[in-house]
Design an enzyme around this catalytic site. Structure first.
Site, mmCIF file in Angstrom:
data_model
loop_
_atom_site.group_PDB
_atom_site.id
_atom_site.type_symbol
_atom_site.label_atom_id
_atom_site.label_comp_id
_atom_site.label_asym_id
_atom_site.label_seq_id
_atom_site.Cartn_x
_atom_site.Cartn_y
_atom_site.Cartn_z
ATOM 1 N N GLY A 99 33.628 45.210 35.033
ATOM 2 C CA GLY A 99 34.371 46.600 34.975
ATOM 3 C C GLY A 99 34.624 46.451 33.220
ATOM 4 N N HIS A 100 34.884 47.625 32.704
ATOM 5 C CA HIS A 100 35.162 47.888 32.242
ATOM 6 C C HIS A 100 36.413 48.358 31.318
ATOM 7 C CE1 HIS A 100 31.148 46.284 30.887
ATOM 8 N NE2 HIS A 100 30.461 47.574 30.030
ATOM 9 N N THR A 101 37.208 48.090 29.854
ATOM 10 C CA THR A 101 38.603 49.128 30.125
ATOM 11 C C THR A 101 38.472 49.468 28.498
ATOM 12 O OG1 THR A 101 40.045 47.116 31.503
ATOM 13 C CG2 THR A 101 41.171 48.781 30.461
ATOM 14 N N THR A 124 25.747 35.776 38.308
ATOM 15 C CA THR A 124 25.753 37.072 38.949
ATOM 16 C C THR A 124 23.776 36.839 39.478
ATOM 17 O OG1 THR A 124 25.926 39.658 38.724
ATOM 18 C CG2 THR A 124 24.912 38.284 36.699
ATOM 19 N N ASN A 140 30.352 45.319 40.428
ATOM 20 C CA ASN A 140 30.967 44.495 40.570
ATOM 21 C C ASN A 140 31.353 44.090 38.484
ATOM 22 O OD1 ASN A 140 28.258 43.940 39.118
ATOM 23 N ND2 ASN A 140 28.137 41.876 39.879
ATOM 24 N N GLY A 155 38.183 43.260 16.973
ATOM 25 C CA GLY A 155 39.577 43.173 17.307
ATOM 26 C C GLY A 155 40.938 42.835 17.541
ATOM 27 N N ASP A 208 42.960 37.503 39.051
ATOM 28 C CA ASP A 208 43.346 36.422 37.724
ATOM 29 C C ASP A 208 42.581 36.052 36.803
ATOM 30 O OD1 ASP A 208 46.371 37.587 37.748
ATOM 31 O OD2 ASP A 208 46.964 35.603 38.485
ATOM 32 N N ASP A 232 34.044 39.749 30.576
ATOM 33 C CA ASP A 232 35.367 40.586 30.765
ATOM 34 C C ASP A 232 35.624 40.255 28.628
ATOM 35 O OD1 ASP A 232 35.686 40.935 32.674
ATOM 36 O OD2 ASP A 232 36.071 39.048 33.105
ATOM 37 N N LYS A 288 40.292 40.269 20.838
ATOM 38 C CA LYS A 288 41.529 39.956 20.802
ATOM 39 C C LYS A 288 42.518 39.338 20.348
ATOM 40 C CE LYS A 288 42.056 41.370 26.224
ATOM 41 N NZ LYS A 288 42.858 40.962 27.298
ATOM 42 N N THR A 313 37.468 44.979 37.877
ATOM 43 C CA THR A 313 36.720 45.133 39.250
ATOM 44 C C THR A 313 37.162 44.774 40.045
ATOM 45 O OG1 THR A 313 34.397 45.567 38.170
ATOM 46 C CG2 THR A 313 34.915 44.942 40.287
ATOM 47 N N LYS A 315 33.383 44.308 26.104
ATOM 48 C CA LYS A 315 32.229 44.930 25.941
ATOM 49 C C LYS A 315 32.097 46.613 25.641
ATOM 50 C CE LYS A 315 30.243 43.350 29.252
ATOM 51 N NZ LYS A 315 30.673 41.773 29.247
ATOM 52 N N GLN A 359 28.723 42.019 32.490
ATOM 53 C CA GLN A 359 29.478 40.453 33.422
ATOM 54 C C GLN A 359 28.674 39.819 31.615
ATOM 55 O OE1 GLN A 359 27.058 41.820 35.466
ATOM 56 N NE2 GLN A 359 28.212 42.395 36.723
#
Length: 427
Positions: free
Chosen positions: A40-42, A238, A38, A412, A303, A13, A330, A299, A16, A223
């Site tokens: 997830g990329h936004t 994982t 399992n 970023g 939280d 998270d 971030k 995914t 990536k 991951q």
């Protein structure tokens, strides 16, 4: 042979998807090499937000060929649904390539995952319940179903029968569940065969020929390093290898072809699921990081656990991956703190420890040793160069770079594709 690996340097998270998307316009192929849905990329493009799970982030770049490698485990229903969703939004998905050697997540893998996690109770791992672990277990036990098996009904039936011989015994006698019918599973899997056929390819050959022809190939991990089955915080990990070595086995390329390994670091730390997390916060600072950073799993919808930056973990990621660069994400989330703690070491049983302990017990008992760095209050989301950042933000980045052991080449400062400061080119 310009081959780059891009991976998470924490517990996943880290952003990536944004990093891959940023590079997507400059690379010819983006290859997912491990994990399944399992991950997830936004990715934010303009005012559009895309949540990707199985598909490589490069699918949003028109000139890029996205590839799902042999090391990925694939739920056909999820893949087809994701493709359909992108097509409805006007994204061309026709260039996708799917390895014929990738393993299929079957309905019984999902069932076993869910009932096993429930059975573990307090000892549960915190899986997503999507069948990832059981599918990798089938792969290692040599009873797995591969994409290519969908095109030979006889072989597919034999393999499903062999797998269910044991699994139905476990489901009925241990978990008091109903047995799963072989014919039902085979019928469901065969229904995916023609829908997937346009994408199936010998991806090992395609990728290696691309490298031989001087194409730029980006290998994208799901991951993060600390979730690696061998090098992560076992057993809270994982079931595959997100570390750099996983790119070689999960895509079928030799290590001599990798020219650069980029680690994605969040300016603080998050984790989803169970397991040790030395810098985790349970106070208003942790809640603020969660709220400002939008820390909810792409995914899982869960939280994320939030904490301060952990330099011990970053140094470890540099070492086990052979990182050449970091992409720090971030940084904007930290705006507004008067002082920002950074974990520089651990205290374990009264001892100061500056490297990640190999002992699971030691890591569970690790307490963070913090160094306080001055914060900043200025909005940094419009910064276009490193010099545009406030002095304290610059100092924070430089401190993290020195502590982590590899140069920070991009930062970023917001979720958008264009909200990135590039210090050194990755290509």
């Amino acid at each position: 042979m310009p081959a780059l690996v891009l991976l998470g340097a924490q517990w996943g998270d880290e952003g990536k998807g944004k990093a891959t998307d940023l590079l997507g316009g400059s690379v010819d192929y983006v290859v997912r090499y491990q994990g399944g849905n399992n991950a997830g990329h936004t990715v934010v493009v303009g005012d559009q937000k895309y949540a990707l799970h199985l598909l490589p982030s490069g699918i949003l770049s028109p000139g890029c060929t996205p590839v799902i490698g042999n090391g990925v485990v694939v739920d056909p229903s999820v893949l087809l649904s994701e493709l359909s969703g992108l097509n409805e939004r006007g994204v061309d998905t026709s260039k996708l390539l799917l390895s014929g050697n990738a393993h299929i997540i079957t309905p019984y893998n999902v069932t076993v995952d869910k009932v096993t996690e429930r059975f573990l109770g307090k000892r549960k791992i915190g899986t997503t319940g999507r069948g990832i672990g059981p599918t990798y277990a089938d792969k290692i036990n040599r009873v797995g179903i591969r994409v290519q098996d969908l095109y030979d009904e006889s072989i597919l039936t034999q393999k499903v029968e062999a797998a269910l011989d044991v699994k139905n015994q476990i489901l009925t006698k241990l978990y008091n569940r109903r047995a799963i019918a072989v014919d039902q599973v085979v019928e469901e899997l065969l229904d995916y065969a023609e829908k997937l056929r346009p994408y199936v390819a010998d991806t090992v050959l395609v990728i290696n020929e691309a490298l031989e022809n001087d194409k730029v190939v980006l290998f994208e991990g799901g991951q993060g390093t600390l979730l690696d089955i061998d090098h992560g915080t076992y057993p809270f990990v994982t079931s595959s290898n997100p570390t750099a070595g996983g790119a070689c086995t999960g895509a079928g390329v030799g290590p001599t072809k990798i020219s650069r390994v980029i680690g994605i670091l969040k300016a603080y730390t998050t984790r989803v699921g169970a397991g040790p997390f030395p810098t985790e916060l349970f106070d208003e600072d942790g809640e603020a990081l969660r709220r400002i950073g939008g820390e909810r799993g792409v995914t899982t919808g869960r939280d994320r656990r939030c904490g301060w930056f952990d330099a011990v973990i970053a140094r470890y990621a540099t070492r086990v991956n052979g990182l050449t660069d970091f992409f720090l994400t971030k940084l904007d989330v930290l705006t507004g703190w008067e002082q920002i703690p950074v974990c520089v070491a651990y205290e374990i049983d009264g001892r100061r420890v500056e490297e990640l302990p190999y002992s699971q017990s030691d890591f569970h008992h690790a307490k963070p040793v913090y160094e306080m760095l001055p914060g900043w209050s200025e909005d940094i989301s419009k910064a276009k160069s490193f010099s545009d950042l406030p002095k304290n933000a610059q100092a924070y980045v430089k401190a993290l770079e020195e502590m982590s052991g590899a140069p920070i080449s991009a930062i970023g400062v917001g979720p958008g594709r264009d909200e990135t400061i590039e210090i050194n080119s990755f290509l």
